[in-house]
Design a protein around this motif. Structure first.
Motif, PDB file in Angstrom:
ATOM      1  N   LEU A 153       0.850  -1.181   0.000  1.00 51.67           N
ATOM      2  CA  LEU A 153       0.000   0.000   0.000  1.00 51.67           C
ATOM      3  C   LEU A 153       0.892   1.240   0.000  1.00 51.67           C
ATOM      4  CD1 LEU A 153      -2.786   1.301   0.096  1.00 51.67           C
ATOM      5  CD2 LEU A 153      -2.717   1.094   2.597  1.00 51.67           C
ATOM      6  N   VAL A 154       0.724   2.093  -1.017  1.00 56.46           N
ATOM      7  CA  VAL A 154       1.562   3.280  -1.171  1.00 56.46           C
ATOM      8  C   VAL A 154       0.920   4.454  -0.447  1.00 56.46           C
ATOM      9  CG1 VAL A 154       2.724   4.787  -2.826  1.00 56.46           C
ATOM     10  CG2 VAL A 154       2.355   2.366  -3.382  1.00 56.46           C
ATOM     11  N   HIS A 155       1.719   5.167   0.317  1.00 58.90           N
ATOM     12  CA  HIS A 155       1.234   6.129   1.310  1.00 58.90           C
ATOM     13  C   HIS A 155       0.415   7.266   0.717  1.00 58.90           C
ATOM     14  CE1 HIS A 155       2.510   7.602   5.597  1.00 58.90           C
ATOM     15  NE2 HIS A 155       1.218   7.728   5.398  1.00 58.90           N
ATOM     16  N   LEU A 156       0.698   7.668  -0.532  1.00 57.92           N
ATOM     17  CA  LEU A 156      -0.072   8.758  -1.121  1.00 57.92           C
ATOM     18  C   LEU A 156      -1.559   8.442  -1.169  1.00 57.92           C
ATOM     19  CD1 LEU A 156       0.056  11.556  -2.512  1.00 57.92           C
ATOM     20  CD2 LEU A 156       0.279  10.353  -4.694  1.00 57.92           C
ATOM     21  N   THR A 157      -1.898   7.164  -1.163  1.00 59.17           N
ATOM     22  CA  THR A 157      -3.305   6.756  -1.175  1.00 59.17           C
ATOM     23  C   THR A 157      -4.051   7.291   0.040  1.00 59.17           C
ATOM     24  OG1 THR A 157      -2.631   4.739  -2.318  1.00 59.17           O
ATOM     25  CG2 THR A 157      -4.838   4.757  -1.364  1.00 59.17           C
ATOM     26  N   ALA A 158      -3.358   7.375   1.167  1.00 59.82           N
ATOM     27  CA  ALA A 158      -3.938   7.919   2.407  1.00 59.82           C
ATOM     28  C   ALA A 158      -2.870   8.797   3.057  1.00 59.82           C
ATOM     29  CB  ALA A 158      -4.372   6.801   3.346  1.00 59.82           C
ATOM     30  N   ALA A 159      -2.530   9.877   2.364  1.00 59.53           N
ATOM     31  CA  ALA A 159      -1.347  10.663   2.726  1.00 59.53           C
ATOM     32  C   ALA A 159      -1.444  11.321   4.091  1.00 59.53           C
ATOM     33  CB  ALA A 159      -1.088  11.724   1.652  1.00 59.53           C
ATOM     34  N   ASP A 160      -2.651  11.556   4.602  1.00 57.64           N
ATOM     35  CA  ASP A 160      -2.815  12.195   5.910  1.00 57.64           C
ATOM     36  C   ASP A 160      -2.628  11.221   7.071  1.00 57.64           C
ATOM     37  OD1 ASP A 160      -3.375  14.773   4.996  1.00 57.64           O
ATOM     38  OD2 ASP A 160      -5.480  14.287   4.660  1.00 57.64           O
ATOM     39  N   CYS A 161      -2.541   9.947   6.781  1.00 59.64           N
ATOM     40  CA  CYS A 161      -2.526   8.919   7.819  1.00 59.64           C
ATOM     41  C   CYS A 161      -1.115   8.751   8.380  1.00 59.64           C
ATOM     42  CB  CYS A 161      -3.016   7.599   7.211  1.00 59.64           C
ATOM     43  SG  CYS A 161      -3.424   6.343   8.424  1.00 59.64           S
ATOM     44  N   PRO A 162      -0.904   8.943   9.683  1.00 57.82           N
ATOM     45  CA  PRO A 162       0.428   8.753  10.273  1.00 57.82           C
ATOM     46  C   PRO A 162       0.927   7.330  10.040  1.00 57.82           C
ATOM     47  CG  PRO A 162      -1.028   9.871  11.802  1.00 57.82           C
ATOM     48  CD  PRO A 162      -1.893   9.389  10.680  1.00 57.82           C
ATOM     49  N   PRO A 163       2.236   7.138   9.897  1.00 59.68           N
ATOM     50  CA  PRO A 163       2.775   5.827   9.531  1.00 59.68           C
ATOM     51  C   PRO A 163       2.274   4.647  10.367  1.00 59.68           C
ATOM     52  CG  PRO A 163       4.476   7.456   9.286  1.00 59.68           C
ATOM     53  CD  PRO A 163       3.289   8.167   9.890  1.00 59.68           C
ATOM     54  N   PRO A 164       2.217   4.728  11.704  1.00 61.48           N
ATOM     55  CA  PRO A 164       1.720   3.565  12.446  1.00 61.48           C
ATOM     56  C   PRO A 164       0.276   3.211  12.105  1.00 61.48           C
ATOM     57  CG  PRO A 164       2.897   5.066  13.896  1.00 61.48           C
ATOM     58  CD  PRO A 164       2.688   5.792  12.614  1.00 61.48           C
ATOM     59  N   ASP A 165      -0.578   4.231  11.993  1.00 61.28           N
ATOM     60  CA  ASP A 165      -1.981   3.999  11.626  1.00 61.28           C
ATOM     61  C   ASP A 165      -2.087   3.488  10.194  1.00 61.28           C
ATOM     62  OD1 ASP A 165      -2.762   4.884  14.131  1.00 61.28           O
ATOM     63  OD2 ASP A 165      -3.053   6.951  13.455  1.00 61.28           O
ATOM     64  N   PHE A 166      -1.228   3.994   9.323  1.00 57.34           N
ATOM     65  CA  PHE A 166      -1.216   3.563   7.935  1.00 57.34           C
ATOM     66  C   PHE A 166      -0.848   2.079   7.837  1.00 57.34           C
ATOM     67  CE2 PHE A 166       1.011   3.172   3.792  1.00 57.34           C
ATOM     68  CZ  PHE A 166      -0.031   3.535   2.956  1.00 57.34           C
ATOM     69  N   ILE A 167       0.114   1.661   8.637  1.00 56.80           N
ATOM     70  CA  ILE A 167       0.516   0.243   8.659  1.00 56.80           C
ATOM     71  C   ILE A 167      -0.644  -0.623   9.139  1.00 56.80           C
ATOM     72  CG2 ILE A 167       1.991  -1.395   9.896  1.00 56.80           C
ATOM     73  CD1 ILE A 167       4.191   0.818   9.749  1.00 56.80           C
ATOM     74  N   ARG A 168      -1.322  -0.181  10.188  1.00 58.87           N
ATOM     75  CA  ARG A 168      -2.467  -0.955  10.694  1.00 58.87           C
ATOM     76  C   ARG A 168      -3.599  -0.997   9.662  1.00 58.87           C
ATOM     77  NH1 ARG A 168      -0.303   0.971  15.838  1.00 58.87           N
ATOM     78  NH2 ARG A 168      -1.143   3.073  15.547  1.00 58.87           N
ATOM     79  N   LEU A 169      -3.798   0.095   8.955  1.00 61.66           N
ATOM     80  CA  LEU A 169      -4.803   0.151   7.894  1.00 61.66           C
ATOM     81  C   LEU A 169      -4.462  -0.835   6.775  1.00 61.66           C
ATOM     82  CD1 LEU A 169      -7.318   1.632   6.718  1.00 61.66           C
ATOM     83  CD2 LEU A 169      -5.718   3.296   5.742  1.00 61.66           C
ATOM     84  N   ALA A 170      -3.196  -0.869   6.380  1.00 58.99           N
ATOM     85  CA  ALA A 170      -2.759  -1.792   5.327  1.00 58.99           C
ATOM     86  C   ALA A 170      -2.974  -3.242   5.750  1.00 58.99           C
ATOM     87  CB  ALA A 170      -1.294  -1.547   5.003  1.00 58.99           C
ATOM     88  N   ALA A 171      -2.691  -3.536   7.005  1.00 54.93           N
ATOM     89  CA  ALA A 171      -2.870  -4.902   7.502  1.00 54.93           C
ATOM     90  C   ALA A 171      -4.345  -5.306   7.464  1.00 54.93           C
ATOM     91  CB  ALA A 171      -2.318  -5.016   8.915  1.00 54.93           C
ATOM     92  N   LYS A 172      -5.232  -4.412   7.896  1.00 51.47           N
ATOM     93  CA  LYS A 172      -6.665  -4.713   7.892  1.00 51.47           C
ATOM     94  C   LYS A 172      -7.177  -4.970   6.478  1.00 51.47           C
ATOM     95  CE  LYS A 172      -7.913  -2.120  12.077  1.00 51.47           C
ATOM     96  NZ  LYS A 172      -8.633  -0.925  12.600  1.00 51.47           N
ATOM     97  N   ALA A 173      -6.620  -4.251   5.490  1.00 51.10           N
ATOM     98  CA  ALA A 173      -7.075  -4.386   4.109  1.00 51.10           C
ATOM     99  C   ALA A 173      -6.440  -5.581   3.401  1.00 51.10           C
ATOM    100  CB  ALA A 173      -6.779  -3.108   3.338  1.00 51.10           C
ATOM    101  N   GLY A 174      -5.437  -6.223   4.044  1.00 48.90           N
ATOM    102  CA  GLY A 174      -4.867  -7.438   3.482  1.00 48.90           C
ATOM    103  C   GLY A 174      -3.563  -7.287   2.728  1.00 48.90           C
ATOM    104  N   PHE A 175      -2.889  -6.139   2.855  1.00 47.16           N
ATOM    105  CA  PHE A 175      -1.623  -5.925   2.154  1.00 47.16           C
ATOM    106  C   PHE A 175      -0.478  -6.645   2.860  1.00 47.16           C
ATOM    107  CE2 PHE A 175      -4.234  -2.562   0.512  1.00 47.16           C
ATOM    108  CZ  PHE A 175      -3.790  -2.361  -0.783  1.00 47.16           C
ATOM    109  N   ASP A 176       0.575  -6.910   2.097  1.00 48.65           N
ATOM    110  CA  ASP A 176       1.772  -7.564   2.627  1.00 48.65           C
ATOM    111  C   ASP A 176       2.766  -6.557   3.186  1.00 48.65           C
ATOM    112  OD1 ASP A 176       1.085 -10.269   1.533  1.00 48.65           O
ATOM    113  OD2 ASP A 176       1.303  -9.206  -0.370  1.00 48.65           O
ATOM    114  N   CYS A 177       2.800  -5.371   2.604  1.00 47.73           N
ATOM    115  CA  CYS A 177       3.801  -4.381   2.986  1.00 47.73           C
ATOM    116  C   CYS A 177       3.284  -2.977   2.686  1.00 47.73           C
ATOM    117  CB  CYS A 177       5.139  -4.640   2.289  1.00 47.73           C
ATOM    118  SG  CYS A 177       5.032  -5.063   0.543  1.00 47.73           S
ATOM    119  N   VAL A 178       4.087  -1.990   3.048  1.00 49.89           N
ATOM    120  CA  VAL A 178       3.719  -0.596   2.815  1.00 49.89           C
ATOM    121  C   VAL A 178       4.897   0.158   2.209  1.00 49.89           C
ATOM    122  CG1 VAL A 178       1.992  -0.446   4.658  1.00 49.89           C
ATOM    123  CG2 VAL A 178       4.388   0.108   5.161  1.00 49.89           C
TER     124      VAL A 178
END
Length: 281
Positions: free
Chosen positions: A7-32
């Motif tokens: 998941l590339v960060h620009l997709t949710a650019a306002d999301c702080p990195p820890p929250d972004f990582i948790r978001l990616a995990a919930k959506a089923g991504f392998d990495c960020v």
């Protein structure tokens, strides 16, 4: 080998990195892919960088607590932090100013950083790109040039020419499907390009019609990217040429996220992309 999806960060650019990582995990991504390297320019020039590239990134090198939380989130969620951006090259940049950012990236276990070119001075950016590669090598980092249709290096051919001149062992290219399509490149342009230069891609889709105005190229690139398989870009053909890459999904879309919510949007995007690429689980 099963491809990895990032998941590339620009997709949710306002999301702080820890929250972004948790978001990616919930959506089923392998990495960020994070945005953790701020443009190292004078304060009065910051607005220029913001206008060109969207939201300003989170500067992990300047926030030890946030860096620790980011590392902890990745470990807890089992998410790899594959790469980070953006060590931009612009007129007058001193690439040595990025050293603390590269050090922070290495501390997170990252091995790849992204750069792009925001100057028309070819002699300057060639030298700066080479020096950035040399600096990255000190931290076991590859330096990957993303060509952007509204930047100083606008297409794949110009990126290839630059890398052939610089010729560093840790150099690479990030192919962004939007810029690849809108710059007029074709799959044939990938023939003869060293495959080892491609470590990851940015996947998204867009309508067939290409905006003529620079401002509209920027706006749609930052706000209206489409889920792969829903537009005009033939990403299947691209990935046949470079099948080994990590598949980054970069799909900022204001309307879709407002309608669906970010987690639902990302979950759908990943499932639809895998289906389109015949990679459904």
């Amino acid at each position: 080998m099963t491809p990895k999806y990032s998941l590339v960060h620009l997709t949710a650019a306002d999301c702080p990195p820890p929250d972004f990582i948790r978001l990616a995990a919930k959506a089923g991504f392998d990495c960020v892919s994070l945005r953790s390297i701020p443009t190292r320019m004078h304060r009065e020039e910051k607005s220029v960088g913001e206008n060109i590239t969207g939201k300003m990134p989170f500067a992990l090198s300047e926030n030890p607590a946030l860096l620790r939380e980011t590392r902890r989130a990745a470990k807890t969620e089992g998410i790899e932090i594959h790469d980070t951006e953006n060590a931009r090259i612009f007129d007058g940049v001193n690439v040595q100013d990025y050293e603390k950012d590269l050090e922070a990236a290495a501390e997170l276990g990252i091995h790849h950083i992204l750069t792009n070119i925001w100057t028309e001075d070819a002699m300057f950016y060639e030298d700066a790109f080479g020096r950035l590669c040399d600096l990255g090598a000190q931290y076991d980092l590859s330096v990957n040039l993303e060509f952007v249709t509204w930047s100083g290096v606008k297409d794949l051919n110009a990126a290839v020419e630059l890398l052939r001149r610089v010729n560093r062992p840790n150099q690479g290219i990030v192919l962004d499907a939007l810029h690849f399509y809108r710059s007029g490149n074709t799959v044939k342009d990938l023939e003869g390009v060293p495959k080892e230069w491609f470590r990851y891609v940015h996947l998204c889709d867009c309508p067939a019609e290409i905006p003529m105005e620079r401002e509209e190229l920027i706006r749609t690139g930052l706000e209206e990217r489409m889920i792969p398989g829903s537009g005009a870009v033939d990403m299947r053909a691209i990935l046949k040429q470079i099948p080994h890459v990590v598949r980054g999904i970069e799909i900022p879309n204001r309307r879709m996220t407002e309608q669906m919510g970010m987690e639902a949007y990302l979950t759908k995007a990943l499932a639809d992309t895998k289906k389109y690429l015949d990679d459904s689980e």
